[in-house]
Write an enzyme that holds these catalytic residues in place. Structure first.
Site, PDB file in Angstrom:
ATOM      1  N   THR A   1       0.722  -1.318   0.143  1.00 49.12           N
ATOM      2  CA  THR A   1      -0.022  -0.019   0.145  1.00 49.12           C
ATOM      3  C   THR A   1       0.775   1.231   0.125  1.00 49.12           C
ATOM      4  OG1 THR A   1      -1.421   1.037   1.446  1.00 49.12           O
ATOM      5  CG2 THR A   1      -0.137  -0.373   2.530  1.00 49.12           C
ATOM      6  N   ASP A   2       0.292   2.280  -0.464  1.00 44.03           N
ATOM      7  CA  ASP A   2       0.936   3.857  -0.268  1.00 44.03           C
ATOM      8  C   ASP A   2       1.020   4.298   0.956  1.00 44.03           C
ATOM      9  OD1 ASP A   2      -1.769   4.423  -0.094  1.00 44.03           O
ATOM     10  OD2 ASP A   2      -1.864   5.862  -1.655  1.00 44.03           O
ATOM     11  N   GLU A   3       0.361   3.409   2.074  1.00 42.56           N
ATOM     12  CA  GLU A   3       0.262   4.000   3.382  1.00 42.56           C
ATOM     13  C   GLU A   3       1.399   3.942   4.043  1.00 42.56           C
ATOM     14  OE1 GLU A   3      -3.498   3.525   5.248  1.00 42.56           O
ATOM     15  OE2 GLU A   3      -4.720   3.115   3.168  1.00 42.56           O
TER      16      GLU A   3
ATOM     17  N   TYR B   1      -1.930  -0.541  10.916  1.00 38.73           N
ATOM     18  CA  TYR B   1      -2.085  -1.062   9.710  1.00 38.73           C
ATOM     19  C   TYR B   1      -0.709  -0.685   8.703  1.00 38.73           C
ATOM     20  CZ  TYR B   1      -3.292  -1.604   4.586  1.00 38.73           C
ATOM     21  OH  TYR B   1      -3.350  -1.943   3.417  1.00 38.73           O
TER      22      TYR B   1
ATOM     23  N   LYS C   1       2.242  -3.345   7.121  1.00 40.11           N
ATOM     24  CA  LYS C   1       2.521  -3.445   6.027  1.00 40.11           C
ATOM     25  C   LYS C   1       4.060  -3.047   5.660  1.00 40.11           C
ATOM     26  CE  LYS C   1       0.043  -4.696   3.036  1.00 40.11           C
ATOM     27  NZ  LYS C   1      -0.009  -6.062   2.334  1.00 40.11           N
TER      28      LYS C   1
HETATM   29  P1  NAD Z   1      -9.458  -7.823   1.916  1.00 39.08           P
HETATM   30  O1  NAD Z   1      -9.515  -7.452   3.561  1.00 39.08           O
HETATM   31  O2  NAD Z   1     -10.639  -7.363   1.318  1.00 39.08           O
HETATM   32  O3  NAD Z   1      -8.892  -9.289   1.743  1.00 39.08           O
HETATM   33  C1  NAD Z   1      -7.825  -9.792   2.190  1.00 39.08           C
HETATM   34  C2  NAD Z   1      -8.116 -11.387   2.359  1.00 39.08           C
HETATM   35  O4  NAD Z   1      -6.830 -11.940   2.853  1.00 39.08           O
HETATM   36  C3  NAD Z   1      -9.306 -11.756   2.671  1.00 39.08           C
HETATM   37  O5  NAD Z   1      -9.774 -12.746   1.808  1.00 39.08           O
HETATM   38  C4  NAD Z   1      -8.857 -12.783   3.864  1.00 39.08           C
HETATM   39  O6  NAD Z   1      -9.682 -13.649   4.226  1.00 39.08           O
HETATM   40  C5  NAD Z   1      -7.567 -13.164   3.597  1.00 39.08           C
HETATM   41  N1  NAD Z   1      -6.751 -13.444   4.701  1.00 39.08           N
HETATM   42  C6  NAD Z   1      -6.647 -12.411   5.954  1.00 39.08           C
HETATM   43  N2  NAD Z   1      -5.655 -12.856   6.720  1.00 39.08           N
HETATM   44  C7  NAD Z   1      -5.374 -14.124   6.108  1.00 39.08           C
HETATM   45  C8  NAD Z   1      -4.470 -15.044   6.645  1.00 39.08           C
HETATM   46  N3  NAD Z   1      -3.586 -15.267   7.893  1.00 39.08           N
HETATM   47  N4  NAD Z   1      -4.041 -16.028   5.817  1.00 39.08           N
HETATM   48  C9  NAD Z   1      -4.502 -16.298   4.446  1.00 39.08           C
HETATM   49  N5  NAD Z   1      -5.620 -15.422   4.081  1.00 39.08           N
HETATM   50  C10 NAD Z   1      -5.748 -14.158   5.011  1.00 39.08           C
HETATM   51  O7  NAD Z   1      -8.476  -6.717   1.541  1.00 39.08           O
HETATM   52  P2  NAD Z   1      -7.990  -6.212   0.055  1.00 39.08           P
HETATM   53  O8  NAD Z   1      -8.528  -4.513   0.026  1.00 39.08           O
HETATM   54  O9  NAD Z   1      -8.274  -7.004  -0.849  1.00 39.08           O
HETATM   55  O10 NAD Z   1      -6.278  -6.025   0.089  1.00 39.08           O
HETATM   56  C11 NAD Z   1      -5.694  -7.035  -0.476  1.00 39.08           C
HETATM   57  C12 NAD Z   1      -4.141  -6.506  -0.381  1.00 39.08           C
HETATM   58  O11 NAD Z   1      -3.953  -5.456  -1.064  1.00 39.08           O
HETATM   59  C13 NAD Z   1      -3.630  -6.355   1.124  1.00 39.08           C
HETATM   60  O12 NAD Z   1      -2.442  -6.896   1.408  1.00 39.08           O
HETATM   61  C14 NAD Z   1      -3.744  -4.703   1.030  1.00 39.08           C
HETATM   62  O13 NAD Z   1      -2.671  -4.341   2.302  1.00 39.08           O
HETATM   63  C15 NAD Z   1      -3.447  -4.368  -0.113  1.00 39.08           C
HETATM   64  N6  NAD Z   1      -3.878  -3.183  -0.531  1.00 39.08           N
HETATM   65  C16 NAD Z   1      -5.008  -2.907  -0.460  1.00 39.08           C
HETATM   66  C17 NAD Z   1      -5.732  -1.545  -1.014  1.00 39.08           C
HETATM   67  C18 NAD Z   1      -7.130  -1.085  -0.976  1.00 39.08           C
HETATM   68  O14 NAD Z   1      -7.325   0.174  -1.133  1.00 39.08           O
HETATM   69  N7  NAD Z   1      -7.975  -2.152  -0.498  1.00 39.08           N
HETATM   70  C19 NAD Z   1      -4.743  -0.541  -1.621  1.00 39.08           C
HETATM   71  C20 NAD Z   1      -3.245  -1.069  -1.663  1.00 39.08           C
HETATM   72  C21 NAD Z   1      -2.979  -2.271  -1.136  1.00 39.08           C
HETATM   73  P1  TYD Z   2     -10.823   3.807   4.082  1.00 36.57           P
HETATM   74  O1  TYD Z   2     -11.621   3.383   3.109  1.00 36.57           O
HETATM   75  O2  TYD Z   2     -11.039   3.256   5.480  1.00 36.57           O
HETATM   76  O3  TYD Z   2      -9.475   3.632   3.497  1.00 36.57           O
HETATM   77  P2  TYD Z   2      -8.001   4.092   4.255  1.00 36.57           P
HETATM   78  O4  TYD Z   2      -8.233   4.694   5.840  1.00 36.57           O
HETATM   79  O5  TYD Z   2      -6.969   3.056   4.053  1.00 36.57           O
HETATM   80  O6  TYD Z   2      -7.459   5.333   3.447  1.00 36.57           O
HETATM   81  O7  TYD Z   2     -11.134   5.397   4.046  1.00 36.57           O
HETATM   82  C1  TYD Z   2     -10.778   6.161   3.252  1.00 36.57           C
HETATM   83  C2  TYD Z   2     -10.939   7.660   3.855  1.00 36.57           C
HETATM   84  O8  TYD Z   2     -12.457   7.866   4.319  1.00 36.57           O
HETATM   85  C3  TYD Z   2     -10.046   7.867   4.987  1.00 36.57           C
HETATM   86  O9  TYD Z   2      -9.595   9.168   4.923  1.00 36.57           O
HETATM   87  C4  TYD Z   2     -11.064   7.755   6.118  1.00 36.57           C
HETATM   88  C5  TYD Z   2     -12.475   7.957   5.569  1.00 36.57           C
HETATM   89  N1  TYD Z   2     -13.568   7.419   6.237  1.00 36.57           N
HETATM   90  C6  TYD Z   2     -14.431   8.374   6.583  1.00 36.57           C
HETATM   91  O10 TYD Z   2     -14.519   9.662   6.545  1.00 36.57           O
HETATM   92  N2  TYD Z   2     -15.576   7.571   7.094  1.00 36.57           N
HETATM   93  C7  TYD Z   2     -16.037   6.219   7.141  1.00 36.57           C
HETATM   94  O11 TYD Z   2     -16.811   5.800   7.661  1.00 36.57           O
HETATM   95  C8  TYD Z   2     -14.697   5.439   6.728  1.00 36.57           C
HETATM   96  C9  TYD Z   2     -14.559   3.975   6.698  1.00 36.57           C
HETATM   97  C10 TYD Z   2     -13.745   5.929   5.969  1.00 36.57           C
END
Ligand code: NAD
Ligand code: TYD
Length: 357
Positions: free
Chosen positions: A133-135, A159, A163
Protein backbone atom coordinates in the site's frame (compact mmCIF):
# COMPACT_ATOMS: atom_id res chain seq x y z
CA UNK A 1 1.80 -23.90 -15.17
CA UNK A 2 0.15 -22.44 -12.14
CA UNK A 3 0.36 -19.48 -9.78
CA UNK A 4 -0.38 -19.33 -6.06
CA UNK A 5 -2.42 -16.39 -4.84
CA UNK A 6 -2.94 -15.71 -1.13
CA UNK A 7 -5.98 -13.74 0.04
CA UNK A 8 -7.74 -14.41 -3.25
CA UNK A 9 -11.21 -14.41 -1.65
CA UNK A 10 -10.89 -10.78 -0.54
CA UNK A 11 -11.70 -7.62 -2.45
CA UNK A 12 -8.62 -7.15 -4.65
CA UNK A 13 -7.58 -10.81 -4.66
CA UNK A 14 -10.94 -12.04 -5.95
CA UNK A 15 -10.99 -9.41 -8.70
CA UNK A 16 -7.47 -10.51 -9.60
CA UNK A 17 -8.38 -14.22 -9.75
CA UNK A 18 -11.56 -13.55 -11.76
CA UNK A 19 -9.74 -11.36 -14.28
CA UNK A 20 -6.81 -13.76 -14.55
CA UNK A 21 -9.01 -16.76 -15.32
CA UNK A 22 -11.15 -14.71 -17.70
CA UNK A 23 -8.08 -13.87 -19.78
CA UNK A 24 -5.62 -16.75 -19.32
CA UNK A 25 -5.58 -20.53 -19.19
CA UNK A 26 -2.98 -20.79 -16.40
CA UNK A 27 -4.55 -22.19 -13.22
CA UNK A 28 -4.68 -20.42 -9.86
CA UNK A 29 -4.26 -21.97 -6.43
CA UNK A 30 -6.03 -19.64 -4.04
CA UNK A 31 -5.04 -19.88 -0.37
CA UNK A 32 -7.28 -17.84 1.91
CA UNK A 33 -8.19 -18.03 5.59
CA UNK A 34 -11.71 -16.70 4.92
CA UNK A 35 -11.67 -14.10 7.67
CA UNK A 36 -14.63 -11.71 7.89
CA UNK A 37 -13.46 -10.04 4.64
CA UNK A 38 -12.85 -13.22 2.64
CA UNK A 39 -15.91 -14.38 0.76
CA UNK A 40 -16.27 -17.35 -1.56
CA UNK A 41 -19.39 -15.73 -3.02
CA UNK A 42 -16.98 -13.38 -4.83
CA UNK A 43 -15.71 -16.44 -6.71
CA UNK A 44 -19.08 -18.11 -7.30
CA UNK A 45 -18.60 -17.98 -11.08
CA UNK A 46 -15.55 -20.25 -10.72
CA UNK A 47 -17.33 -22.96 -8.73
CA UNK A 48 -17.09 -25.51 -11.56
CA UNK A 49 -13.85 -24.22 -13.06
CA UNK A 50 -11.03 -26.76 -12.60
CA UNK A 51 -8.45 -23.99 -13.15
CA UNK A 52 -9.36 -22.52 -9.72
CA UNK A 53 -8.14 -24.56 -6.76
CA UNK A 54 -9.28 -23.11 -3.44
CA UNK A 55 -7.44 -23.98 -0.22
CA UNK A 56 -8.74 -22.64 3.07
CA UNK A 57 -5.74 -21.82 5.23
CA UNK A 58 -3.56 -19.31 7.02
CA UNK A 59 -0.38 -17.78 5.56
CA UNK A 60 1.07 -18.40 9.03
CA UNK A 61 0.65 -22.18 8.67
CA UNK A 62 4.02 -23.33 7.38
CA UNK A 63 3.11 -27.02 7.19
CA UNK A 64 0.16 -26.23 4.99
CA UNK A 65 2.22 -23.86 2.84
CA UNK A 66 4.94 -26.47 2.35
CA UNK A 67 2.32 -28.99 1.30
CA UNK A 68 0.53 -26.61 -1.11
CA UNK A 69 3.78 -25.45 -2.72
CA UNK A 70 5.08 -28.98 -3.09
CA UNK A 71 1.82 -30.29 -4.52
CA UNK A 72 1.08 -27.48 -7.00
CA UNK A 73 4.61 -26.23 -7.84
CA UNK A 74 3.66 -22.63 -8.75
CA UNK A 75 5.88 -20.50 -10.98
CA UNK A 76 4.88 -17.41 -8.97
CA UNK A 77 3.31 -16.44 -5.65
CA UNK A 78 1.23 -13.27 -5.31
CA UNK A 79 0.62 -12.22 -1.73
CA UNK A 80 -2.65 -10.35 -1.20
CA UNK A 81 -3.47 -11.90 2.20
CA UNK A 82 -3.64 -9.27 4.91
CA UNK A 83 -5.73 -7.54 7.49
CA UNK A 84 -6.56 -4.43 5.52
CA UNK A 85 -8.77 -2.00 7.46
CA UNK A 86 -7.12 0.95 9.23
CA UNK A 87 -9.98 1.50 11.71
CA UNK A 88 -9.86 -2.14 12.81
CA UNK A 89 -6.08 -1.87 13.22
CA UNK A 90 -6.63 1.00 15.65
CA UNK A 91 -9.08 -0.88 17.84
CA UNK A 92 -7.38 -4.30 17.54
CA UNK A 93 -3.82 -4.24 16.21
CA UNK A 94 -2.71 -7.74 17.25
CA UNK A 95 -4.17 -9.65 14.32
CA UNK A 96 -2.45 -7.16 11.99
CA UNK A 97 0.90 -8.04 13.51
CA UNK A 98 0.12 -11.76 13.28
CA UNK A 99 -1.09 -11.85 9.68
CA UNK A 100 0.71 -8.96 8.02
CA UNK A 101 4.09 -9.40 9.68
CA UNK A 102 4.39 -12.92 11.09
CA UNK A 103 2.22 -14.35 8.30
CA UNK A 104 4.34 -12.68 5.62
CA UNK A 105 7.47 -14.00 7.31
CA UNK A 106 6.07 -17.55 7.32
CA UNK A 107 5.08 -17.25 3.69
CA UNK A 108 8.52 -15.94 2.71
CA UNK A 109 10.25 -18.75 4.57
CA UNK A 110 8.04 -21.43 3.02
CA UNK A 111 8.46 -19.97 -0.44
CA UNK A 112 12.23 -19.67 0.02
CA UNK A 113 12.46 -23.32 0.98
CA UNK A 114 10.38 -24.36 -2.06
CA UNK A 115 12.24 -22.00 -4.41
CA UNK A 116 15.70 -23.16 -3.33
CA UNK A 117 14.75 -26.71 -4.35
CA UNK A 118 13.75 -25.71 -7.89
CA UNK A 119 16.01 -26.41 -10.90
CA UNK A 120 18.17 -23.34 -11.75
CA UNK A 121 16.08 -22.21 -14.74
CA UNK A 122 12.87 -22.37 -12.69
CA UNK A 123 14.56 -20.51 -9.84
CA UNK A 124 15.48 -17.70 -12.21
CA UNK A 125 11.98 -17.50 -13.69
CA UNK A 126 10.21 -17.66 -10.30
CA UNK A 127 8.58 -14.52 -8.82
CA UNK A 128 7.26 -13.59 -5.38
CA UNK A 129 5.05 -10.54 -5.79
CA UNK A 130 4.06 -8.75 -2.60
CA UNK A 131 1.00 -6.50 -2.79
CA UNK A 132 1.36 -3.46 -0.57
CA UNK A 133 0.00 0.00 0.00
CA UNK A 134 0.96 3.65 -0.41
CA UNK A 135 0.13 4.13 3.29
CA UNK A 136 3.64 2.94 4.19
CA UNK A 137 4.93 6.39 3.15
CA UNK A 138 2.85 8.17 5.79
CA UNK A 139 0.99 11.40 5.18
CA UNK A 140 1.57 14.26 2.70
CA UNK A 141 1.01 17.96 3.27
CA UNK A 142 -1.27 19.77 0.83
CA UNK A 143 1.40 20.87 -1.66
CA UNK A 144 3.94 18.04 -1.24
CA UNK A 145 4.94 15.90 -4.22
CA UNK A 146 3.11 12.54 -4.56
CA UNK A 147 4.83 9.43 -3.18
CA UNK A 148 7.61 8.11 -5.42
CA UNK A 149 9.39 4.80 -4.87
CA UNK A 150 12.43 6.38 -3.22
CA UNK A 151 10.35 8.13 -0.52
CA UNK A 152 11.12 7.27 3.09
CA UNK A 153 8.77 4.87 4.87
CA UNK A 154 6.91 6.74 7.64
CA UNK A 155 3.87 4.59 8.50
CA UNK A 156 1.44 6.10 11.00
CA UNK A 157 -1.27 3.51 11.70
CA UNK A 158 -0.91 -0.03 13.04
CA UNK A 159 -2.11 -1.20 9.59
CA UNK A 160 0.47 0.78 7.63
CA UNK A 161 3.24 -0.07 10.10
CA UNK A 162 2.46 -3.77 9.70
CA UNK A 163 2.49 -3.46 5.89
CA UNK A 164 5.75 -1.50 6.04
CA UNK A 165 7.28 -4.28 8.14
CA UNK A 166 6.20 -6.89 5.59
CA UNK A 167 7.65 -4.82 2.72
CA UNK A 168 10.97 -4.71 4.59
CA UNK A 169 10.91 -8.49 5.09
CA UNK A 170 10.30 -9.01 1.37
CA UNK A 171 13.20 -6.70 0.55
CA UNK A 172 15.47 -8.52 2.98
CA UNK A 173 14.56 -11.97 1.57
CA UNK A 174 15.72 -10.71 -1.81
CA UNK A 175 18.94 -9.09 -0.63
CA UNK A 176 19.90 -11.85 1.77
CA UNK A 177 18.67 -15.03 0.08
CA UNK A 178 18.26 -13.93 -3.53
CA UNK A 179 14.52 -14.68 -3.63
CA UNK A 180 13.23 -13.03 -6.84
CA UNK A 181 10.74 -10.57 -5.36
CA UNK A 182 8.66 -7.67 -6.62
CA UNK A 183 6.71 -5.23 -4.44
CA UNK A 184 3.81 -3.04 -5.52
CA UNK A 185 2.54 -0.11 -3.44
CA UNK A 186 -0.90 0.96 -4.58
CA UNK A 187 -3.25 3.77 -3.64
CA UNK A 188 -6.86 3.30 -2.43
CA UNK A 189 -8.88 0.86 -4.54
CA UNK A 190 -12.61 0.78 -5.20
CA UNK A 191 -14.90 -1.42 -7.28
CA UNK A 192 -16.92 -4.67 -7.15
CA UNK A 193 -16.73 -7.01 -4.11
CA UNK A 194 -15.43 -4.27 -1.79
CA UNK A 195 -16.37 -5.10 1.79
CA UNK A 196 -18.67 -2.31 3.07
CA UNK A 197 -16.45 -1.24 5.97
CA UNK A 198 -14.31 0.95 3.67
CA UNK A 199 -15.37 4.44 2.64
CA UNK A 200 -16.89 3.92 -0.83
CA UNK A 201 -18.93 0.73 -0.31
CA UNK A 202 -19.97 1.83 3.19
CA UNK A 203 -21.38 5.06 1.78
CA UNK A 204 -23.25 3.24 -1.00
CA UNK A 205 -24.87 0.63 1.25
CA UNK A 206 -25.68 3.13 4.01
CA UNK A 207 -27.20 5.59 1.57
CA UNK A 208 -29.45 2.87 0.13
CA UNK A 209 -30.61 1.74 3.56
CA UNK A 210 -31.37 5.27 4.78
CA UNK A 211 -28.56 5.31 7.36
CA UNK A 212 -26.14 8.15 8.21
CA UNK A 213 -23.11 8.65 5.92
CA UNK A 214 -20.36 9.08 8.54
CA UNK A 215 -17.65 11.50 7.37
CA UNK A 216 -14.64 11.60 9.70
CA UNK A 217 -13.49 15.04 10.90
CA UNK A 218 -13.83 17.80 8.30
CA UNK A 219 -13.97 15.38 5.34
CA UNK A 220 -11.13 17.23 3.62
CA UNK A 221 -8.64 14.36 3.86
CA UNK A 222 -7.37 13.34 0.43
CA UNK A 223 -7.07 9.83 -1.00
CA UNK A 224 -5.89 8.84 -4.49
CA UNK A 225 -8.42 6.41 -5.99
CA UNK A 226 -7.85 3.57 -8.47
CA UNK A 227 -10.44 1.20 -9.94
CA UNK A 228 -9.62 -2.28 -8.66
CA UNK A 229 -9.36 -3.87 -12.11
CA UNK A 230 -6.71 -1.32 -13.08
CA UNK A 231 -4.76 -2.33 -9.99
CA UNK A 232 -5.08 -6.01 -10.98
CA UNK A 233 -3.85 -5.24 -14.51
CA UNK A 234 -0.89 -3.34 -13.05
CA UNK A 235 0.05 -6.30 -10.85
CA UNK A 236 -0.02 -8.58 -13.89
CA UNK A 237 2.20 -6.17 -15.78
CA UNK A 238 4.71 -6.04 -12.91
CA UNK A 239 4.64 -9.84 -12.62
CA UNK A 240 5.40 -10.16 -16.34
CA UNK A 241 7.95 -7.42 -16.83
CA UNK A 242 8.95 -5.86 -13.48
CA UNK A 243 12.62 -5.85 -12.58
CA UNK A 244 13.42 -8.27 -9.76
CA UNK A 245 14.01 -6.54 -6.42
CA UNK A 246 12.24 -3.36 -7.53
CA UNK A 247 9.18 -1.68 -6.07
CA UNK A 248 6.47 -0.12 -8.24
CA UNK A 249 3.99 2.51 -7.06
CA UNK A 250 0.54 2.11 -8.62
CA UNK A 251 -2.02 4.89 -8.89
CA UNK A 252 -4.19 6.75 -11.36
CA UNK A 253 -3.54 10.39 -10.46
CA UNK A 254 -7.03 10.69 -8.96
CA UNK A 255 -6.79 12.72 -5.77
CA UNK A 256 -10.15 13.49 -4.18
CA UNK A 257 -11.27 14.71 -0.78
CA UNK A 258 -13.48 12.32 1.15
CA UNK A 259 -16.41 14.72 1.09
CA UNK A 260 -16.12 14.97 -2.71
CA UNK A 261 -16.31 11.18 -2.92
CA UNK A 262 -19.37 11.00 -0.68
CA UNK A 263 -21.15 13.76 -2.62
CA UNK A 264 -20.33 12.06 -5.94
CA UNK A 265 -21.83 8.79 -4.69
CA UNK A 266 -24.95 10.63 -3.49
CA UNK A 267 -25.35 12.36 -6.87
CA UNK A 268 -24.99 9.04 -8.74
CA UNK A 269 -27.57 7.39 -6.50
CA UNK A 270 -29.91 10.39 -6.94
CA UNK A 271 -29.69 9.69 -10.68
CA UNK A 272 -29.70 5.87 -10.71
CA UNK A 273 -32.00 5.12 -7.76
CA UNK A 274 -33.91 8.37 -6.98
CA UNK A 275 -35.67 8.50 -3.63
CA UNK A 276 -39.47 8.39 -3.73
CA UNK A 277 -39.71 11.79 -2.00
CA UNK A 278 -37.14 13.23 -4.50
CA UNK A 279 -34.77 14.39 -1.73
CA UNK A 280 -31.03 13.84 -2.16
CA UNK A 281 -29.05 11.09 -0.44
CA UNK A 282 -26.67 13.92 0.52
CA UNK A 283 -29.09 14.82 3.33
CA UNK A 284 -27.78 11.66 5.10
CA UNK A 285 -24.20 13.04 5.33
CA UNK A 286 -23.19 13.21 9.01
CA UNK A 287 -19.86 14.55 10.26
CA UNK A 288 -18.50 12.32 13.05
CA UNK A 289 -15.44 12.26 15.32
CA UNK A 290 -12.19 11.98 13.38
CA UNK A 291 -10.07 8.80 13.22
CA UNK A 292 -7.12 8.94 15.67
CA UNK A 293 -3.87 9.76 13.83
CA UNK A 294 -5.80 10.20 10.57
CA UNK A 295 -3.38 10.64 7.64
CA UNK A 296 -4.32 13.84 5.83
CA UNK A 297 -3.31 13.08 2.27
CA UNK A 298 -2.08 10.19 0.12
CA UNK A 299 -1.07 10.59 -3.52
CA UNK A 300 0.91 8.33 -5.86
CA UNK A 301 3.51 9.28 -8.43
CA UNK A 302 2.94 6.49 -10.97
CA UNK A 303 5.61 7.55 -13.48
CA UNK A 304 7.87 4.55 -12.93
CA UNK A 305 5.29 1.90 -13.80
CA UNK A 306 3.95 4.06 -16.64
CA UNK A 307 7.32 4.74 -18.22
CA UNK A 308 9.11 1.46 -17.49
CA UNK A 309 6.25 -0.98 -18.00
CA UNK A 310 3.82 1.01 -20.12
CA UNK A 311 0.89 0.48 -17.72
CA UNK A 312 -1.97 3.00 -17.74
CA UNK A 313 -5.35 2.75 -15.98
CA UNK A 314 -8.31 2.03 -18.27
CA UNK A 315 -10.85 3.82 -16.07
CA UNK A 316 -11.11 7.45 -15.06
CA UNK A 317 -12.57 8.11 -11.62
CA UNK A 318 -15.85 9.14 -13.25
CA UNK A 319 -16.26 5.90 -15.25
CA UNK A 320 -15.02 3.69 -12.40
CA UNK A 321 -17.25 5.14 -9.70
CA UNK A 322 -20.32 4.94 -11.95
CA UNK A 323 -19.60 1.25 -12.64
CA UNK A 324 -19.08 0.66 -8.93
CA UNK A 325 -22.33 2.27 -7.81
CA UNK A 326 -24.17 0.34 -10.52
CA UNK A 327 -22.52 -2.91 -9.36
CA UNK A 328 -23.81 -2.40 -5.81
CA UNK A 329 -27.29 -1.65 -7.15
CA UNK A 330 -27.20 -4.82 -9.26
CA UNK A 331 -25.82 -7.08 -6.50
CA UNK A 332 -28.10 -6.54 -3.53
CA UNK A 333 -27.93 -10.24 -2.63
CA UNK A 334 -24.14 -10.05 -2.21
CA UNK A 335 -24.52 -6.88 -0.13
CA UNK A 336 -27.12 -8.50 2.16
CA UNK A 337 -24.96 -11.60 2.57
CA UNK A 338 -21.87 -9.66 3.76
CA UNK A 339 -23.89 -7.59 6.24
CA UNK A 340 -24.04 -10.53 8.63
CA UNK A 341 -23.58 -10.72 12.41
CA UNK A 342 -19.86 -9.97 12.50
CA UNK A 343 -20.39 -7.00 10.17
CA UNK A 344 -23.14 -5.67 12.41
CA UNK A 345 -20.90 -6.10 15.46
CA UNK A 346 -18.19 -4.03 13.79
CA UNK A 347 -20.53 -1.27 12.63
CA UNK A 348 -22.16 -1.02 16.04
CA UNK A 349 -18.73 -0.87 17.74
CA UNK A 350 -17.30 1.72 15.34
CA UNK A 351 -20.29 3.98 14.68
CA UNK A 352 -22.86 3.19 17.38
CA UNK A 353 -26.03 1.16 17.53
CA UNK A 354 -28.05 3.53 15.32
CA UNK A 355 -25.98 2.41 12.32
CA UNK A 356 -27.24 -1.17 12.55
CA UNK A 357 -30.92 -0.63 13.18
P1 NAD B 1 -9.44 -7.65 2.04
O1 NAD B 1 -9.49 -7.43 3.52
O2 NAD B 1 -10.66 -7.43 1.23
O3 NAD B 1 -8.97 -9.15 1.75
C1 NAD B 1 -7.96 -9.79 2.48
C2 NAD B 1 -8.05 -11.28 2.21
O4 NAD B 1 -7.00 -11.93 2.92
C3 NAD B 1 -9.37 -11.91 2.71
O5 NAD B 1 -9.88 -12.80 1.75
C4 NAD B 1 -8.95 -12.66 3.97
O6 NAD B 1 -9.77 -13.80 4.25
C5 NAD B 1 -7.52 -13.05 3.64
N1 NAD B 1 -6.70 -13.25 4.83
C6 NAD B 1 -6.62 -12.45 5.93
N2 NAD B 1 -5.78 -12.98 6.82
C7 NAD B 1 -5.28 -14.13 6.27
C8 NAD B 1 -4.35 -15.10 6.69
N3 NAD B 1 -3.76 -15.03 7.89
N4 NAD B 1 -4.08 -16.12 5.86
C9 NAD B 1 -4.68 -16.24 4.65
N5 NAD B 1 -5.58 -15.35 4.21
C10 NAD B 1 -5.88 -14.31 5.00
O7 NAD B 1 -8.23 -6.77 1.53
P2 NAD B 1 -7.99 -6.10 0.09
O8 NAD B 1 -8.53 -4.73 0.12
O9 NAD B 1 -8.40 -7.05 -0.95
O10 NAD B 1 -6.40 -5.97 0.11
C11 NAD B 1 -5.57 -6.99 -0.45
C12 NAD B 1 -4.13 -6.57 -0.32
O11 NAD B 1 -3.93 -5.35 -1.01
C13 NAD B 1 -3.68 -6.32 1.12
O12 NAD B 1 -2.38 -6.82 1.27
C14 NAD B 1 -3.71 -4.82 1.26
O13 NAD B 1 -2.77 -4.37 2.20
C15 NAD B 1 -3.34 -4.38 -0.15
N6 NAD B 1 -3.84 -3.08 -0.59
C16 NAD B 1 -5.17 -2.78 -0.46
C17 NAD B 1 -5.64 -1.55 -0.93
C18 NAD B 1 -7.09 -1.18 -0.85
O14 NAD B 1 -7.45 -0.04 -1.18
N7 NAD B 1 -7.99 -2.07 -0.48
C19 NAD B 1 -4.74 -0.65 -1.51
C20 NAD B 1 -3.39 -1.00 -1.64
C21 NAD B 1 -2.96 -2.22 -1.17
P1 TYD C 1 -10.82 3.75 4.13
O1 TYD C 1 -11.73 3.32 3.04
O2 TYD C 1 -10.97 3.13 5.48
O3 TYD C 1 -9.33 3.61 3.58
P2 TYD C 1 -7.92 4.15 4.21
O4 TYD C 1 -8.14 4.54 5.61
O5 TYD C 1 -7.07 2.93 4.08
O6 TYD C 1 -7.50 5.27 3.31
O7 TYD C 1 -10.98 5.32 4.32
C1 TYD C 1 -10.80 6.22 3.25
C2 TYD C 1 -10.94 7.64 3.79
O8 TYD C 1 -12.30 7.82 4.22
C3 TYD C 1 -10.09 7.88 5.02
O9 TYD C 1 -9.61 9.23 4.97
C4 TYD C 1 -11.05 7.71 6.18
C5 TYD C 1 -12.38 8.17 5.60
N1 TYD C 1 -13.58 7.50 6.15
C6 TYD C 1 -14.66 8.27 6.59
O10 TYD C 1 -14.63 9.53 6.54
N2 TYD C 1 -15.75 7.63 7.08
C7 TYD C 1 -15.83 6.28 7.16
O11 TYD C 1 -16.86 5.75 7.65
C8 TYD C 1 -14.73 5.49 6.67
C9 TYD C 1 -14.75 4.01 6.72
C10 TYD C 1 -13.62 6.16 6.17
Amino acid sequence: MTILVTGGAGFIGSNFVLDWLADLQESVVNLDKLTYSGNLKNLANLRCDPRHIFVRGDVGDRNLLAHVLDQHRPRAVINFAAESHVDRSISGPEVFINTNIVGSFCLLESVRSYWSGLPPADQTAFRFLHVSTDEVYGTLSKDAQPFAEHFRYEPNSPYSASKAASDHLVRAWHHTYGLPVLTTNCSNNYGPYHFPEKLIPLMIVNALSGKPLPVYGDGLQVRDWLYVKDHCAAIRRVLDAGRVGETYNIGGWNEKTNIEIVKTICALLDELRPKIDATSYAAQITYVTDRPGHDRRYAINARKIEQELGWRPAETFETGIRKTVQWYLDNSEWVEHVQNGSYRDWVSFQYGQEMVT
